[in-house]
Design an enzyme around this catalytic site. Structure first.
Site, PDB file in Angstrom:
ATOM      1  CD  GLU A   1     -27.270   2.712  61.694  1.00  0.00           C
ATOM      2  OE1 GLU A   1     -28.855   3.275  61.755  1.00  0.00           O
ATOM      3  OE2 GLU A   1     -26.868   2.823  60.568  1.00  0.00           O
TER       4      GLU A   1
ATOM      5  CE  LYS B   1     -31.555   5.567  57.468  1.00  0.00           C
ATOM      6  NZ  LYS B   1     -31.116   5.155  58.500  1.00  0.00           N
TER       7      LYS B   1
END
Length: 214
Positions: A47, A136
């Site tokens: 990411e 998340k």
């Protein structure tokens, strides 16, 4: 969530590896050498964060170099405009630290997986029921793996990953608690973006890869 709510699955490589490395650099050009080491060590999902200046402009180059062997996502998405631009440059998935059903809808409409952040049951369920690919748990270091086990009671189908303060032992514990993957930054990257030993980075990355593959 109703049965007809669209949900885009996370990229298979990210799910199979069960590990996403969160890369925050001082400048986008610093990504190159670090990603080369990470990919060589077996990392299959990275990411790239928008707190790193130049991420959007540099992303196509990274995608051309590493996109065939690793999933490259764009994270720290905090506006609709940035989400749209991340889609346009070809991000394999999107990550945002906040709970936004509007972002989930925008990403789903664009056909790109999205992982919104949240901490409370209300936040996490809001994103999940809106069609998020996963949620998340952030900042995960404030709760711990037992928190995910507790969430499984009311939300047995929740696909979740922890982010924030996940070290090697924590990665193993979170995965054992049912996380689809772990999102790891500092404990794996260390000082790699500030001139640190890249051989040591390779060793740390391999250690995480091995733990997450168990």
């Amino acid at each position: 969530m109703t049965g007809d709510t669209p949900r885009i699955a996370l990229p298979p490589r990210s799910v199979e590896s069960r590990l996403i490395v969160v890369a925050r650099a001082k400048r986008a050009e610093d990504y190159d050498a670090v990603l080369e080491v990470l990919v060589d060590a077996g990392i299959r999902s990275v990411e790239l964060t928008l707190t790193t200046p130049g991420t959007f402009d540099h992303f196509p180059r990274l995608l051309a170099q590493f996109g065939e062997v690793a999933d490259l996502g764009i994270g720290t998405v905090t506006s609709s405009a940035d989400l749209g631009r991340a889609v346009d440059v070809g991000a394999h998935y999107l990550v945002t630290p906040i709970t936004s059903t509007a972002f989930v809808q925008q990403a789903t409409d664009a056909g790109v997986p999205i992982v919104p952040g949240g901490l409370t049951p209300t936040e996490l369920f809001a994103s999940w029921s809106a069609g998020a690919s996963a949620v998340k748990i952030f900042p995960a270091g404030q709760v711990g793996p037992a928190y995910l086990k507790d969430l499984r009671g009311p939300f047995p189908d929740l696909v979740a990953m922890p982010s924030g303060g996940v070290d090697l032992a924590g990665a193993s514990a979170w995965l054992a608690a049912g996380a689809v993957a772990v999102s790891v930054g500092g404990p794996l990257l260390g000082d790699a973006f500030s001139g640190g030993d890249l051989t040591a980075l390779h060793d740390r990355a391999q250690a995480f890869v091995e733990v997450c593959a168990r």
